[in-house]
Design a protein around this motif. Sequence first.
Motif, short mmCIF file in Angstrom:
data_model
loop_
_atom_site.label_atom_id
_atom_site.label_comp_id
_atom_site.label_asym_id
_atom_site.label_seq_id
_atom_site.Cartn_x
_atom_site.Cartn_y
_atom_site.Cartn_z
N ARG A 473 46.47 -9.40 41.14
CA ARG A 473 46.59 -8.88 39.78
C ARG A 473 47.85 -8.05 39.61
O ARG A 473 48.56 -8.15 38.61
N GLN A 474 48.13 -7.22 40.62
CA GLN A 474 49.34 -6.40 40.57
C GLN A 474 50.59 -7.27 40.58
O GLN A 474 51.54 -7.02 39.84
N TYR A 476 50.83 -10.46 39.63
CA TYR A 476 50.95 -11.22 38.39
C TYR A 476 51.43 -10.32 37.25
O TYR A 476 52.26 -10.72 36.42
N SER A 477 50.94 -9.09 37.24
CA SER A 477 51.39 -8.13 36.23
C SER A 477 52.89 -7.86 36.38
O SER A 477 53.63 -7.78 35.39
N CYS A 480 54.87 -10.85 34.97
CA CYS A 480 54.89 -10.87 33.51
C CYS A 480 55.77 -9.75 32.94
O CYS A 480 56.55 -9.96 32.01
N HIS A 481 55.65 -8.56 33.52
CA HIS A 481 56.36 -7.38 33.00
C HIS A 481 57.87 -7.54 33.14
O HIS A 481 58.64 -7.11 32.26
N ASP A 513 48.27 -20.25 31.23
CA ASP A 513 49.62 -19.68 31.18
C ASP A 513 50.65 -20.69 31.69
O ASP A 513 51.80 -20.71 31.23
#
Length: 859
Positions: A473-474, A476-477, A480-481, A513
Amino acid sequence: MPTSAKILSSFFRSGRKISATTKPSLVTLSGAATEDLPLKQFVSALQAQPPTSSSSVPKYSDKPPKPRTSPARKPAIELSLPTSEREGDSDNSTTKLKTEIYSILRDDDSVTLPNSRGIESQKLLEEVLDIPWISTRSHNNVSTRRREIWRERKQKWVFCKGQNRRFNRIAKICANQLGTGATIEIFGKFGRETGVKEYNALIGICIEKARTCDDEDVAIEEVCKALQVFNFMKEKGFQLEEEIYGPLLIYFIDMGMIEEFHIFCENINNGNSSSVPRLGYYEMLLWIKANDEEKIRELCNHIAADNERDYFCFRENYLLALCESDHKDYLLQLMETVDITKISSLDHMASIFKSFGRLLLESYAEKHLLAFKTSDHGAKNVSNLIFSYSTGIPNLAVEDVVMKFKDMHAKLEITPSSASYEKLILFCCDLHKVHVALDIVAQMFEGGLTPSTNTVNSILHASEDSYEYNLVRQIYSMICHHNLEPNSETFKSMISLSVKMKDFDGAYGMLDDMKEMNLMPTANMYNSIMLGYFRKKDMQGALMVLKQMEAANVKPDSQTFSFLILNCSSEEDIIKYYEELKSSGVQVTKHVFMALINAYATCGEFEKAKQVVLDQEIPVKSLSEMKSVLVSALASHGRVSEALSIYEEIKQAGCCLDSRAAISLIEHLNSEGELSRMLQLLEELHDLDHWVDGCCRLILQSIRFKNLSYAMDLLKQLKDKVKNDEMIMENHFTEVFCLIADADLPDVQIGLDLLQFIKHELGLSPSRKCLDFLLGACVNARDLQSSHLIWKEYKKAGLPYNALSYLWMYKAFLASGNLKSASKLLNKMPKDDPHVRSVVQACKQVYIKSAPSRIKKSH
């Protein structure tokens, strides 16, 4: 080495003697090598050379070497001729082979082996290669022909890195089955001319066989073959690059074959003076390997003393060889004569700085880093060199390596480069320090740098290998960021990690996505999600994945059908999915057959599972593997006798049982009388990890059957195999004592005997967990006397008593009715932990009610 001694004896019989103590260095010979001399004359000149001294002056020639042409000559040995087919007795053949190595090394045709098939070797080789010899052509014609060959190869077959690996595997299989000569013939069938790739593959195969075979005569023959291939390449006009001669030189170095090394260097050097400096690297390695301090000192003094000639190439290569050893003084001596900023390649510079780290030469590293910083062409490489130095420092935690990397950049007032940051990230990933790697990525973003997609993929792979699934999750974040550009491999890894966290919604979200980024989902991604549902026994969810694939127009592959078949609960479903596979045109792979075997066994259809291995579509090479799967499936479902019967079939066919099948049999043989059979199965395990796994299961079986002698013998073997790896030994000792403690009626005496064996026979100290389990076994057996013995072992092992050991001993006193000792021990226990208080209260409720009757009985 014995093999070297045999070859040298053939040298002496041939009338050629070379003393290692009078062998001149390659530096001294560099001038002579550039002259246009036939090799025999060059060898004679070599023998006439005086011993090298530090005052001897190398004689360089300013003229480039003339192209050497030589008439085509008969190969001295037929490459494809197996040893078993040679005429004459074995002793005579061996003597000829020994003499032949000398002949090949000298590039001499005076000694030849007879061809038992009655065909001249030259004629045979021309037929095999189906290529005209080009050794008699002029140098210009050779160059023109080489360019033509190159264009033709490029048109016919372009190899990528992965194809190279596959080609080498093909070459190895062919050489093992058919011999090296027949392999060359097969290369000709590819419709492409035999070239460096093919010849190098053959040389590598011959050297590998020479290294691994136990028969010295066979090893000599394989070296002969490798040298013959080398000479053929010279005849055909190939440029003698390091990739060709390097493996042979390393073999001579590793085997301690000093004379052979020098003669082969002469062969390389003749007419190819450009290779002389690089041969200096191998010569220094030779003396380092031989631990000949005098020779090392002689080379270093000689190259350092003469400042009139340009010896930089020699100094660089000697330096690189010394960087691979612990000869710190010689390394520093040579460093004083080398301008490190002129080193020819970044890889060489990295090797030098890594050795600075390994030898803890920080001041030298800083000095030369400053030199690079102020140089015109080296400044851009400083950050990479700091990485090499930092990661070379021994016994440094990963966090400390990163700190050293940052500190040295700050000290030199240099900003880390993107390339060095990425190398540091990969270094962390290789050691499964994913959190540290992500911190470095954050530092890259702060410095305005962006990690590559491959670097992000490496972090994802490391997260999976280290079971840090939640980091997806970290990551993937972060993607995206910072608007990174993930590829299909990125999404495949993220989907797999999400599934392993049982985050199926997140996995499906990533598929959506992908479509927004114009990336096409693959069957492999859906298979990961399907497998996740099967693992949690959610058949409905798994079948829903199949519908999602259909909606996304992604066709199921063989792995999809393998998962579906493997998880069928009825014969009807197995047949349904297998028919769907066939009708869809998907290839039936070996994994499909494996799934069929296991699915039928799970459904109790053991005869149909056996029928699968008779399917005509199974390739012959996979038949043994399929039978191994059947053995494992039968054993795990209680059909051990049938599994053993098939195991015997595999052995009679001259094949080996798969490691997993052997371990499955060991695990499911449930009688003491089968221990000898289990030992036989253990011998089937050649991979170390599988052997350790099987050995530990067998140790547990021995303890379960109360056969301590078997267990002790296996523990000795285990210790030898893992080379005293205390962590592995401790883990398996813990399993053994856990098994003893968990028994309904613990056999405390076996535990005590095993403890003494570990201490006195194996020379190892028991861990706290082992003593805790053994003390628990004493409590469960209500054996207070043995409990006292184990209690003392904590002190002998230097292990302070903790809450758990206090609780076990307290329980031992209560179980035996000794309330007074229990009360005294209770006063020593820490009472601030609520869990400890809870266990103490539970022990009182269980044991104190029945204690009075035991107390009266004891009085």
